[in-house]
Write a protein that holds these residues in place. Sequence first.
Motif, PDB file in Angstrom:
ATOM      1  N   GLU A   1       0.849  -1.186   0.000  1.00 41.38           N
ATOM      2  CA  GLU A   1       0.000   0.000   0.000  1.00 41.38           C
ATOM      3  C   GLU A   1       0.887   1.238   0.000  1.00 41.38           C
ATOM      4  O   GLU A   1       2.067   1.179   0.342  1.00 41.38           O
ATOM      5  CB  GLU A   1      -0.914   0.008   1.228  1.00 41.38           C
TER       6      GLU A   1
ATOM      7  N   ARG B   1       0.781   5.814   0.557  1.00 39.25           N
ATOM      8  CA  ARG B   1       0.023   6.992   0.943  1.00 39.25           C
ATOM      9  C   ARG B   1       0.803   8.221   0.500  1.00 39.25           C
ATOM     10  O   ARG B   1       2.036   8.227   0.490  1.00 39.25           O
ATOM     11  CB  ARG B   1      -0.234   7.019   2.438  1.00 39.25           C
TER      12      ARG B   1
ATOM     13  N   THR C   1      -3.807  10.749  -1.632  1.00 41.28           N
ATOM     14  CA  THR C   1      -4.663   9.842  -0.855  1.00 41.28           C
ATOM     15  C   THR C   1      -5.042  10.444   0.496  1.00 41.28           C
ATOM     16  O   THR C   1      -5.563   9.725   1.364  1.00 41.28           O
ATOM     17  CB  THR C   1      -3.946   8.504  -0.615  1.00 41.28           C
TER      18      THR C   1
ATOM     19  N   HIS D   1      -3.362   3.233   0.680  1.00 46.17           N
ATOM     20  CA  HIS D   1      -4.202   2.801  -0.444  1.00 46.17           C
ATOM     21  C   HIS D   1      -3.463   1.683  -1.182  1.00 46.17           C
ATOM     22  O   HIS D   1      -2.251   1.763  -1.382  1.00 46.17           O
ATOM     23  CB  HIS D   1      -4.455   3.977  -1.387  1.00 46.17           C
TER      24      HIS D   1
END
Length: 1950
Positions: A1873, A1875, A1879, A1884
């Motif tokens: 993920e 960020r 975001t 994310h």
Amino acid sequence: MEFDRVAEGDSRTMDVLDEKHGNENPGDVGQDRPIPEKMEFDRVAQGDSGTLDVLDEKNGKLTEKPGDVGQDRPIPEKMELDRVAQGDSGTLDVLDEKNGKLYENPGNVEQDLPLAEKTEFDRVAEGDSGTMDVLDEKNVELYENPGDVGQAWPVPEKMEFGRVAEGDSGTMDVLNQKHGEKELLEILGLSSYFPGKISLETVNKKASQKLDSTKDIPWYVLYKLLMLDYRGRDTIISPNIKTQLGNVSRDQHIQSDALESLFTEVTEEFSLNVSYAPHPTDVLSIILRCSSDFVKQIICEKLFLCKLAIPLILPSFLKHLPKIFLWPLRTIVTEKYSGNEGCHLVSMLKQSTPVISWLRLGEISISKSRLLNEILNDQSHPTFFHRDCENGMNKRSVSAGSLEIAWQLFKLQNDGSAKVNSNKIILNLRGNGKDCEGTTRFLFEVSNVVIVMVDIQHLQNSYLSQFLEPMSKYGSVIIILLTKPLSLHIGSEEKVKIRGFIDLLHKLNFTKERIIFDFEGARAKNIKALKEEIELKVQLCLKRASPKGVGEVFKETAKSLNITVDEDDSKCINVRSKAECFRRFINEQEADTLKTKNLPMQCNPWKKWANLNKEEHRQKRKGESTVDVYANKIYLEKQCERKKQLKYLENPTKVFKVFMKHLDSLSKEQRIYYLKWLKIYLDDLSRERLPDQQRKFNQLWRNVSQMEDGNARNRTQTPNFRFKQQLQDHLNYSEEELANASFGLEHFLREVAQAYESVSSLRCDYNNIKQKINRFPRIMAELMLKGFPLELMDGDAAHVPIVWVDAVLQQLKEIIGNKKMFVLSVLGIQSSGKSTLLNAMFGLQFSVAAGRCTRGVYAQLLHLPEEFSSDDYEYLLVVDTEGLRACELGEEKVQHDNEIATFVIGIGDMTLVNIKGENVTEIEDVLQIVIHALLKMKLVNKRLALQPSCFFIHQNVPGSDAAQNLKFGQLKFMETLNRVTEAAGKQEDAPGITRFRQLINFDYTKNVFYFPDLWKGDPPVAPVNPGYSEGVSRVREMLLKDIIPRRAVKVSIQEFSVKLKDLWNGILDQDFVFNFRNSLEIEAYSTLESVLSELQWSLKNAAMKWLNTQKNIVANCGYVTDSMEVTLASELRSHLGKELAKVKSKLEKHFESGYAVVLEQWRTSSFIKLQECYDDIINRTIKSLKDELRRKTVQVDCMRDVKKYKFLIINEAKLWANEIKKDQVDSFLEEDEMKYYFKEKWTEWMKKIDCIREDGDDEIEIKITKVLHASFPEDLVLVREALKDKRFMSVNLIQQKLSEIVDQNVIDTWGSRFILSGQEALSKSRWVPNMVTGYIAKMTRDTPKNKVKTMLIDKMSSITSLVSDVVGPIEQSNIEAIIEKTNEIINEIKISGIDLQDEVAFKICIALCFYQYFCRECDQIHELSRIKVDEVKEVNCRDEMVKFLLNWHFPQATDFIEKSLRQMTVKPGVLGVTMNDIVIDRKDVDELAVVQGAEKRMLELRREVELRITTAEVQSFKEEYAEEIIKIVKQYAMIDKGIKFNKPFVVELAVHMCNIALPVFEKNLKKYKDNLNPVFYLEECYDTFYEVFRSSVSKVSDEKALAKILSERMSQAIQSSIGRDIHRELADDVRNNVSQVKLKSALLKAILNKLLDEDNFQEFILYLDNFNDCLRKWVSYFINEYLFLQSANGTRYKQVIHKEVQILLSKICENVMEVCAEIVEGDHDTQKDLNLWAEEFHAKVSDTVPIPLEDILSLVEGYQIFSLESFKEALCDFLRKSIEKYDSIYGNHSHIQIQDSDGPTIYDIILEECAGCTETCPFCHSPCTLNSANHTAQEIKHMAMEHYPRACGKFRWNATGKLVTENCTAAVAGDCEFRCKETNYKFHPYKNYHEIFPDWKIQGDISVEATPYWKWFLVKYESLLADRYHAQRPDIPESWREITKEMARESLNK
């Protein structure tokens, strides 16, 4: 002439008596021959058949001195013919007698062959065949020591001819036939190929089915034999050849009378004169003599498979002695049965096989060869050619005396047993054994049994006893086979003869078991009975025989009889000993250790490396490790294996060392013989040792199978898994032993490949080894051209040695050129006949042995046949592969077969799918594999019109009507294909693929072939089925005639190499669909991109050129009409329309090039792009035209004043000159004095001119303020508050710049992207963009950079204090004070202990930043200030002054100062926004998402405003401009439904946008004022006015004075024209010569190369963080490097200018002369002539240079020109001399003058052409590689060719803070993920990146690593990068640290 009556039999058929006679002096053959006065014919006895035979008598006279052959042959006065005895067959034999005299000294063979005065002929006995034998006796002269074959052989004075024995072929054997040898070579067209010159390449080129003339016969025979069609040996006479030979026969025929003509007409249609038709055995004999040793080997292999006799010994030919051919038989193997051990293959020459020989003595009544065929075959098959074969009656010439070999093979019985020594060798002697003494002796010495055939009519001949007596002393057993004619009655006389002969045999110790009769009493024996009797007696004789290895026996016997042995040739025997040493050494070793001991590199190290390489790409066992860490681990393990290989190479095994030495040192020809011998020995060794290993493996396999079957039957019992596992382990070990025991030539070549790969991969320093190894790719390429296959995929390791294969292909390209080649591959299940199919189709030698001894993919190169070769294709690459569904691969079958099928289909232009039988269900698994491979290629190339092609070949389908009968099956077959396709489509996530035709244009009626079985019967007895050969021929013809010529994409060797690498990389990655890069597509698109770029530039160049011309015309016109704009726009469209048609035509031709099919997918879009480019150019050009017309309109009124001022100044100058002349009557003024006087007066004149003044800068601000007040009448307080911050905005912009400078130069930084959050990014000031507010917010932090930033902001107040000291314009002292203040600040920073990366650069930047702030504070940004500094020339602006002073203080940094000064301009940032500025009228709203949307809305607003103001007209400011901006702001106030900015923020935003527009409005106003200021135009004409003054002062004629004045004015016009057009000319020159700036891909590569050269961290950061500036910088660099590099002829810039000036001057001079020639001078009115001249001249130059007619008229007024001719010469002379002036003006120009030009400069033009899209990846900052800047508007997403490590994009791991080394593709494919600001700093998933960045397309692939370039960058700058982004240093794999700068550079070129 008297004829005897012809008796007619009961058949009612009458034969005709054909009489041919000659005269004493006959002419040509075509003329009649006179007949002697009397000729007596004997009556012809007729038999009971009722058929009348004709006696053909040829008579003539004899002379003592014959002439040439073409002359008459004299005949004796009388010739007596013996009667011809006729047998019971009723057929009459004809006696054809040719007579002549004998001479002791005859001439050449071509001359007459004289015969004795009398020749006696014996009677001719006719055999039982019922055919008519002809006695053709050619008497030649014999020498005791014959010379050349072409010479005659002398004969004694008298020669008595005995009976001539007739051969079994139905032709007549002749004692000597050498006179026909050369002739036969000529007839067959092989003279140039004798001896041994037909190479394999020649066969490939010339072998053909064409049979139009006798010269086609050899190539037809070769074609048929290579196709395994045994009929090709016999069917050599086509109708065309019959016609050709018939014509020859008729030319030779003597037309004697009407009866003979009638006979000829009746017979010639149905028969062929056999005297002129080549005999099949002669043709085969000649082909072998003309073939190279390697072609002989192939021919004999094919003959063996066809079960045709192979010539073993050929008689002497021309100067060549008889020769035995053992070399071609070396590769022939036969099956040998050995009891319980079963069947295995053994080389024919190594077998101890009984030899049975056959020969005849004299004429026999039955055909020996036919009888042999009956014995050899249960079915009729012409192993040995005989008289009843097609063309069996053709005349034999050179094959008499040859010895043929064949094998009598027996198949395995049903009970699994076979006869002991059942296989036999059959030798057959062609011709009469009596006449072939040497060959006959050879037979008796090598044979176990010799069958001698004798006719009972010859039993009393003495030569029988003379022959049999010595032969019976040899070790062979002789069997006598007595024959008799069917018509002969065995009477008492015959019985006596037989009894006497038997007695003779008894004396020679012959028993009755060794005598066979072909008759019983008066009746002939049944052929079957005779066959059984012969076999029985032979078998009895063989019981006592002890067969030996025939190879050595044949060789030694031949040597003892002076028969040449082909293997004793020096080129062959010299290398045989070298190969034998291998055999002796290897024979001593164990079979299962051969590879590991002798060829260790390809064993464990290579196999482990291959597995590691696959794992590196697939990473199935990665576990929790990161991609880079795991990849590094695998890399190190791979390097370890390579190092092991290098150790083996440093100390090679004895075998491999010798092999490399021989391979490297031998000549090309010797190398081939050496490898052939080595292959023969190694194959023999494998055949000896493999059977034991195979039996062991098979037994273990059966045990495992039985155990599994038992477990299946007894499910209730617990299976013994441990025992099963032990069995499986034993099976695996046995398979490994089996693979090791397979030891052939391919393994030696594989070892060479591994040696090359190991040396190449490790870049070792062993130069001696490397130098030697590097020669082997070329050696392998040479071997490929000689027919040796190249191993593309190692079957043992299931891997492609891609480095080796690529090196070989590159060498192949060097040898033959980058030729186009068609790639044909084959695919099928194991042992389905794939290799046999290819071998039959193209005469190749792929291994065809069943089993898994050798696995892999092999490619063989051959030249296309001449009839099919073209410029498109010259070569065919045939790819053979191992079989699919190999049982021993077990669970690996599916994966392995998928890889093989994908690889084979991927590299092939056409793939032959081989199927055993017609039942599709049995090969459904194979179809699944094929369809998956095709589907994957379809998905990869979904935009590609190219589709793979396949033929489906069903073997073993009997019946000629199979296609018709199996039509229903074909339909079912298509259903199966569609069903499997649909299933594969679902599996490959392509549900839209449901039909097979979606993958391939497949026609089941044409692309499915049915072949009968390969064998015509039961092997090994059976020959190849002709139907199989016909099927292969059909496929071959379709390939060569239909498929290959129509192939749209022709792949060259280089393209194939790239395609192979890309395909294999795709297979390694497994994710084939996304990782296979179709190189043809890439290359085609790159080429198209280049072509499109050129065509678009052609349009732009034409438009710019046209525009500059029109600008000249507009500048020269007196006024602007309303219709001018429309007219010019129409002319533009017409002009560019023609250019568009041309470029479209060129583009259309490109789409018809070699990549037509590939390019087709981009046809529509390319033409759309071209049209869009055209429309854009039209719009831009029309806009420029409008601006020019408006400018001209504005200037019209001004120019009236300018015209008035020019007139006044000219008059004033003349008056002032006259006054000076009066004052200086006695002296002459110097040039400097005149300049001084004129300068003084010029200043006075300029003061008199009232310059136009309009609104100043302050007035614009006032007007904008009024508009703001009017727009927000209810919010005046908010407007005033916002306007108060206007000055503060400039201050904050300076702070922004200072912050950037600190970040770049102070060592230490404050963080990465993760540190910032939405709230932290806010600052008190709204005028600073978010990132800048982040800087300011963190200045309070205690870091070095923040300290410096705080210190600089504090010092700005001291700069403010300097402003109060400024009274007037900024002086030098003010700037000196700023520099001094800067030095003080730098010293304070150094004292505080803060380190700077580059102190000088930092000091310059800070000084310039303070200088800009100082200027803003003084409100004199745009004012001019004239100052003088020491002796330096006057500068006209503050920027020049500050640059001068900085250069004086920092002389070593001149270029940096120049660059920094250009980059100092800053623009207002984006206004900061918070939730306090937003009004929300709905619930449940994410505040961060709202802020993010608001910021995005503000960015869109700014782009909209900038677009409007940049397209604003250059004119006086109007309030409507500000009103439009405020209107746009109000439109953007609504963010989303229910969400909008509040009123205070909208007001603030409106003020902010007006401030952004203010500098643009001020700049436009300045330009407008300049256009209206007469001084501006008068200053341009200063030199012209001075020249008027100087000419008036000087005492020169009016002609010269006016010429000089006009030349000065023209000089000014030429400079204006050059200034207007030079950027276009330079851009055109740069595009043609600077490859770095032609396309974006080339530009990026060049920039990255330069970054490596610079090796400067800040330059890399500029590339990553500010891509636009980086592009502009390096584009400028490459342009400047080209234009301003000094050479012997000056800079390129100067050369281009010089060329343009010459063109303009030449054109102007030409116009001057043309006008002067057109004008007729008047008598008195010279002024009128001058005015007329001026008007005509202006009309001609108005489109070339900007010079108004009024200027010319004003200059010529008042001058008295008495001679236009002298004026013309003077003017042209001044113009030509002015070239030096231009050189001096432009020679000192630098890039600064170009960059400071108005309008689009060359830098802007080139950058627009090559920059493309400048967006960068949000994760790694890799730039988008697309060339279109606005491609997202066309819904085409951003794409990067390669992605960098994410550390380059400021990303770090959240847990450790370490920079990330993985790239984006691996992240998107994984579960990580991220960020960032986008975001809202929430994590994310990478795999859902498109939700955050929808305009980007990043293809996920876990196996893709960063390129070596960026690996090197991370290693080199890991510390600096970590400091810059406030992160920890990354975990860099050790393998990355081994990457050198050169390796990084090399990776850019891949």
